[in-house]
Design an enzyme around this catalytic site. Structure first.
Site, short mmCIF file in Angstrom:
data_model
loop_
_atom_site.label_atom_id
_atom_site.label_comp_id
_atom_site.label_asym_id
_atom_site.label_seq_id
_atom_site.Cartn_x
_atom_site.Cartn_y
_atom_site.Cartn_z
N HIS A 34 3.38 -3.46 6.77
CA HIS A 34 2.29 -2.33 6.55
C HIS A 34 2.10 -1.58 7.75
CE1 HIS A 34 0.04 -4.31 3.07
NE2 HIS A 34 0.91 -5.42 3.48
N GLU A 58 1.79 -5.45 10.70
CA GLU A 58 0.95 -4.11 10.85
C GLU A 58 1.73 -3.24 11.92
OE1 GLU A 58 -1.52 -2.54 9.10
OE2 GLU A 58 -2.19 -4.27 8.01
N GLU A 60 2.01 3.73 3.01
CA GLU A 60 2.38 3.17 4.42
C GLU A 60 3.97 3.22 4.33
OE1 GLU A 60 -1.62 0.41 4.52
OE2 GLU A 60 0.13 -0.61 4.66
N HIS A 92 1.01 -1.15 0.03
CA HIS A 92 0.12 0.22 0.10
C HIS A 92 0.87 1.17 0.01
CE1 HIS A 92 -2.97 -2.90 2.12
NE2 HIS A 92 -3.42 -2.65 0.74
ZN LIG Z 1 -1.37 -1.88 4.27
#
Ligand SMILES: [Zn+2]
Length: 343
Positions: free
Chosen positions: A163, A227, A65, A62
């Protein structure tokens, strides 16, 4: 020209539309190579063995990020400058360069829904359909790169897809363990995550098309979607929050063996996915605040979301929400719910 490996991120962002193969040596013991934009492999001259690993660190799947992208960029620079003595085959992937350029999650569609472990792909430069979206083309390219990378028969295969989350989280760092189809969870991996400061683990219970599920399912890699906190623009991340992660990644790359905390001492909180809620109607609505933190919990029976003809309620006491996003395309996941789980 300055060497691209001192700032591979800037180089990749500048040159991704006109990429030429980069390769060279670091000292006498490490070769590096990049034949597609934003993908760089380090190969030490040692013989692959049970002690050597095949490690993929991906980030920027993404585009907005940024923290993991900065972490990977710094690791590349440190390997290049021999501050980290790379012992294993390591591939760095900057996932979505055009999206990074415009500071957006994606350009046409979510790249992290396009990795299909059942699709035909191999380590050869197949023609990629030009009618595909920017992300579909990139997913095909990255799947080929992974196929070319995971070739050694010996040694653990590892893939951490790094991420940051759109919204704040009650459990700031967490990792999604892809569905293992009945295989056993690897405690050493969970110990590693815990020592990285990632103490919340979410066990996925179904096949999906994320990058980490792809490498886990297709190549038997120890894979996680990790994350690392909330999204901030480039340069705005508090890098002190990633000290443990950085240290552990340096050890992973630079050592054959290193110690981790004992599993029983790791302050891990494990959750398993209970509901995967897809948006199927345009009027899909979430029944909680837009900025409610990930892992906020609800009481049994509380309304979480609704759309025409359907209501989604918490089925258990303390069922928590993760990754809510009402703005996804029809048919895509708008919300996960999780419940505590004892490993
Ligand atoms: Zn992500």
């Amino acid at each position: 020209m300055t060497t691209p490996l001192n700032d591979f991120l800037s180089f990749s962002l500048e040159h991704y539309t006109n990429w030429h193969e980069i390769s060279g040596n670091i000292g006498t013991s490490i070769r590096y190579n990049s034949d597609v934009p934003g993908v760089l492999t380090f190969m030490p001259n040692n013989t692959p063995s049970a002690h050597t690993k095949q490690i993929i660190l991906s980030c920027g799947v993404h585009g907005n990020e940024t923290a993991p992208i900065e972490i990977c960029n710094a690791l590349i620079k440190q390997i290049y400058n021999q501050e980290i003595d790379c012992k294993h085959k390591v591939m760095f992937i900057f996932g979505n360069l055009p999206a990074m350029k415009i500071a957006k999650r994606f350009v046409d569609e979510n790249l992290n829904r396009l990795f299909d472990p059942n699709a035909e792909n191999s380590c050869s430069h197949q023609q990629i359909d030009e009618a595909y979206s920017i992300e579909k083309v990139r997913a095909e390219e990255l799947m080929q790169q992974v196929a070319c990378f995971f070739t050694d028969a010996e040694g653990d295969r590892i893939h951490y897809d790094l991420h940051t989350a759109i919204r704040p989280s009650k459990n700031e760092k967490f990792a999604v363990y892809p569905y293992l189809h009945g295989k056993t969870y690897c405690k050493e991996q969970l110990q590693f995550m815990s020592d990285c400061g990632v103490n919340t683990i979410l066990l996925s219970q179904s096949p999906t098309t994320t990058f980490s599920y792809f490498s886990s399912r297709k190549y038997g890699a120890h894979s996680f979607t990790v994350e690392l906190g909330k999204v901030y623009p480039f340069g705005k991340n508090d890098m002190s929050k990633f000290t443990d992660m950085n240290l552990m990644l340096k050890q992973l790359i630079g050592m054959y063996e290193f110690s981790t905390s004992c599993f029983e001492d790791c302050p891990l909180e494990v959750f398993t996915v209970n509901q995967v809620i897809n948006k199927t109607k345009d009027d899909f609505t979430l029944h909680f605040d837009d900025d409610l933190a990930n892992f906020s919990s609800f009481q049994r029976g509380q309304l979480l979301a609704s759309e025409q003809g359907k209501e989604f309620r918490a089925e258990y006491e303390d069922e928590a929400i993760v990754f809510p996003n009402a703005n996804v395309a029809l048919g895509q996941r708008a919300l996960l719910t999780v419940v505590p789980y004892a490993l």
